[in-house]
Design a protein around this motif. Structure first.
Motif, mmCIF file in Angstrom:
data_model
loop_
_atom_site.group_PDB
_atom_site.id
_atom_site.type_symbol
_atom_site.label_atom_id
_atom_site.label_comp_id
_atom_site.label_asym_id
_atom_site.label_seq_id
_atom_site.Cartn_x
_atom_site.Cartn_y
_atom_site.Cartn_z
ATOM 1 N N SER A 94 0.857 -1.187 0.000
ATOM 2 C CA SER A 94 0.000 0.000 0.000
ATOM 3 C C SER A 94 0.890 1.233 0.000
ATOM 4 C CB SER A 94 -0.950 -0.016 1.197
ATOM 5 O OG SER A 94 -0.281 -0.433 2.362
ATOM 6 N N HIS A 95 0.297 2.384 -0.245
ATOM 7 C CA HIS A 95 1.129 3.592 -0.277
ATOM 8 C C HIS A 95 0.740 4.561 0.834
ATOM 9 C CE1 HIS A 95 -1.834 6.220 -2.412
ATOM 10 N NE2 HIS A 95 -2.144 5.131 -3.086
ATOM 11 N N ALA A 96 1.763 5.242 1.328
ATOM 12 C CA ALA A 96 1.555 6.143 2.461
ATOM 13 C C ALA A 96 1.082 7.522 2.016
ATOM 14 C CB ALA A 96 2.864 6.290 3.241
ATOM 15 N N GLU A 127 -9.577 6.115 2.096
ATOM 16 C CA GLU A 127 -9.720 5.069 1.081
ATOM 17 C C GLU A 127 -8.408 4.850 0.333
ATOM 18 O OE1 GLU A 127 -13.202 3.997 -1.527
ATOM 19 O OE2 GLU A 127 -12.092 5.249 -2.942
ATOM 20 N N ASP A 128 -7.832 5.942 -0.120
ATOM 21 C CA ASP A 128 -6.634 5.906 -0.972
ATOM 22 C C ASP A 128 -5.434 6.377 -0.178
ATOM 23 O OD1 ASP A 128 -4.908 5.826 -3.074
ATOM 24 O OD2 ASP A 128 -5.694 7.593 -4.076
ATOM 25 N N ASN A 129 -4.664 5.528 0.479
ATOM 26 C CA ASN A 129 -4.703 4.090 0.319
ATOM 27 C C ASN A 129 -4.694 3.415 1.698
ATOM 28 O OD1 ASN A 129 -2.372 1.692 -0.950
ATOM 29 N ND2 ASN A 129 -4.554 1.616 -1.237
ATOM 30 N N GLN A 130 -5.238 4.167 2.705
ATOM 31 C CA GLN A 130 -5.234 3.614 4.062
ATOM 32 C C GLN A 130 -6.129 2.385 4.181
ATOM 33 O OE1 GLN A 130 -4.385 8.111 5.463
ATOM 34 N NE2 GLN A 130 -6.124 7.152 6.488
ATOM 35 N N ASP A 161 5.380 8.112 -2.415
ATOM 36 C CA ASP A 161 5.373 8.642 -3.794
ATOM 37 C C ASP A 161 4.543 7.874 -4.810
ATOM 38 O OD1 ASP A 161 6.121 10.490 -5.753
ATOM 39 O OD2 ASP A 161 7.830 9.276 -6.400
ATOM 40 N N GLU A 162 3.448 7.252 -4.405
ATOM 41 C CA GLU A 162 2.623 6.592 -5.415
ATOM 42 C C GLU A 162 1.849 7.617 -6.234
ATOM 43 O OE1 GLU A 162 -0.691 4.795 -7.450
ATOM 44 O OE2 GLU A 162 -0.855 6.247 -5.833
ATOM 45 N N GLU A 163 1.456 8.701 -5.573
ATOM 46 C CA GLU A 163 0.569 9.667 -6.233
ATOM 47 C C GLU A 163 1.276 10.522 -7.274
ATOM 48 O OE1 GLU A 163 -2.442 9.442 -6.053
ATOM 49 O OE2 GLU A 163 -3.018 8.577 -4.137
ATOM 50 N N THR A 164 2.606 10.582 -7.207
ATOM 51 C CA THR A 164 3.305 11.443 -8.158
ATOM 52 C C THR A 164 4.394 10.676 -8.912
ATOM 53 O OG1 THR A 164 4.549 12.310 -6.248
ATOM 54 C CG2 THR A 164 2.794 13.685 -7.104
ATOM 55 N N PRO A 190 -3.720 -3.434 -3.038
ATOM 56 C CA PRO A 190 -5.125 -3.068 -2.814
ATOM 57 C C PRO A 190 -5.356 -1.567 -3.021
ATOM 58 C CG PRO A 190 -4.000 -3.407 -0.719
ATOM 59 C CD PRO A 190 -2.966 -3.570 -1.801
ATOM 60 N N ASP A 191 -5.185 -1.115 -4.258
ATOM 61 C CA ASP A 191 -5.241 0.324 -4.517
ATOM 62 C C ASP A 191 -6.217 0.699 -5.628
ATOM 63 O OD1 ASP A 191 -4.586 2.966 -4.099
ATOM 64 O OD2 ASP A 191 -2.847 2.919 -5.432
ATOM 65 N N ALA A 192 -7.029 -0.263 -6.053
ATOM 66 C CA ALA A 192 -8.099 0.021 -7.007
ATOM 67 C C ALA A 192 -9.024 -1.172 -6.929
ATOM 68 C CB ALA A 192 -7.559 0.175 -8.427
#
Ligand SMILES: [Zn+2]
Length: 410
Positions: A94-96, A127-130, A161-164, A190-192
């Motif tokens: 998952s991403h922080a 939700e994204d991404n907790q 850095d998943e979002e960018t 688990p990100d979508a």
């Protein structure tokens, strides 16, 4: 009562844990420098303490150098429980980081202070991404005490850095710590997903954005013979580009839609007034290409069509890729991670999940490019990046049960 039933019963009692975890995670703002933040340090430190509490066999903080971030790095975490060398592990990544809340007037609550309303928790990042982290963590909590003999090694990764773009997150991890992952590991991201929890994303289309610059000659609209109308040329070109659909018409039922798509989208402004024939028009085509076609084939076809129209209308037409992401080799719909997820979903919710392909853009592509089959899946409300983002406690607990089935190899 079976071991699995006991695990499920434990997970059912975790409602308060979900709320407490979401509160702690949401209040630690993890915005990357591209989003005017200092990085994920506070949230990662919080997660590190949580993981330490379960006495992991390994726990490592990976620091990707980024001079714009606090202390010059972006932190990610990897942790594992069990004997990873001898058997395939389950990885949940998952991403922080989060995206900014955007226009605050659209929020009914403080985005960084959760609000619980029945089954819903509101807050930026819930939700994204907790959602993904909390379900993987609570599944771990539930199985660690079990006496199951089939427990797989369990590994969690929480990345920056998943979002960018993932340059300082998963990409860095795969460049510097690739041996953490084995080809036969079950990698879940688990990100979508969808509301039913039945969509297992295994493949992506290639993405190609093309810029067309049509150059003619500007003149007064009353004397068209003195110029060359670039808007007319652009219009003809857009219509001609529609032949891409017939030329590249193979379909693959894994994807929705099942064919490649070629859509004209953005048109840059040309002349400000009505009585001038424009001399330059710039527009874009958004192409989502099935992996069975090469991105270069499409680009070459567009250049060919551009040259034809340019010659016919005596215009100069430049065709260039503005952005491209070539699809990674898809995860096989028969990969162990996909099969295990389908089986677990059926066991927990009774639903039939399906491997599917999407239009592009998940972090799992980096795993696939590294030759590691990864599956993207979760049961989500699809409120990511929106104001009043929320998650459902019941979905997190359901996903925790499904992940617990993977951990328990049942
Ligand atoms: Zn995300």
């Amino acid at each position: 009562m079976s071991e699995l039933e006991k695990v499920f019963e434990r997970i059912d009692s975790y409602r308060d844990d979900v709320i407490k975890l979401q509160a702690g995670l949401t209040s630690r703002i993890a915005l990357g420098p591209d989003n005017e933040g200092s990085g994920e340090h506070e949230k990662i430190a919080f997660v590190k303490d949580l993981l330490k509490g379960f006495d992991p066999d390994f726990l490592e903080e990976i620091k990707a150098p980024d001079e714009r971030a606090r202390d010059g790095y972006r932190p990610s975490l990897v942790a594992g429980w069990g004997e990873m060398q001898d058997q395939s592990s389950v990885w949940v990544l998952s991403h922080a980081d989060i995206v900014p809340p955007g226009d605050l007037s659209l929020w009914e609550t403080d985005p960084y202070q959760i609000k619980v309303e029945g089954d819903r928790i509101f807050g930026r990042g819930v939700e994204d991404n907790q959602h993904g982290f909390v379900s993987s963590y609570l599944a771990l909590k539930a199985v660690l005490g079990s006496d199951s003999e089939t427990l797989r090694p369990i590994c969690l990764a929480i990345v920056a850095d998943e979002e960018t773009g993932s340059k300082y997150g998963l990409q860095y991890l795969l460049q510097h710590n690739k041996d953490l992952f084995k080809k036969d590991d079950l990698i879940v991201v688990p990100d979508a997903g969808n509301k039913e929890g039945t969509m297992i994303e295994v493949a992506e289309k290639s993405m190609l954005w093309i810029r067309f610059i049509v150059t003619g000659k500007q003149c007064h609209a009353s004397t068209p013979g003195k110029g060359k109308n670039s808007l007319f040329g652009a219009a003809r070109l857009i219509v001609a580009l529609d032949q891409l659909k017939a030329r590249f018409n193979l379909s693959d039922d894994l994807f929705r839609p099942s064919v490649s798509t070629f859509e004209p989208t953005k048109m840059e402004a040309n002349v400000p007034n009505i009585n001038t024939i424009p001399g330059r028009n710039i527009f874009y085509l958004d192409c989502r290409i099935l992996p069975l076609y090469k991105v270069d084939e499409i680009l070459a076809a567009c250049k060919e069509i551009g040259a034809e129209i340019g010659e016919e209308l005596d215009l100069q037409i430049e065709v260039k890729a503005a952005h491209r992401e070539d699809a990674a080799e898809p995860t096989s719909p028969d990969a162990p991670v996909v099969k295990a997820l389908i089986k677990a979903i059926r066991k927990v919710t009774g639903k039939n999940a399906k491997p599917m392909g999407i239009g592009g853009g998940t972090v799992a592509a980096f795993f696939r490019k590294a030759g590691l089959p990864a599956a993207v899946w979760s049961t989500i409300s699809d409120t990511a990046h929106q104001p009043n983002e929320y998650c459902l406690i019941s979905n997190i607990l359901t996903d925790a049960k499904i992940l617990a089935c993977l951990y328990l190899d049942t």
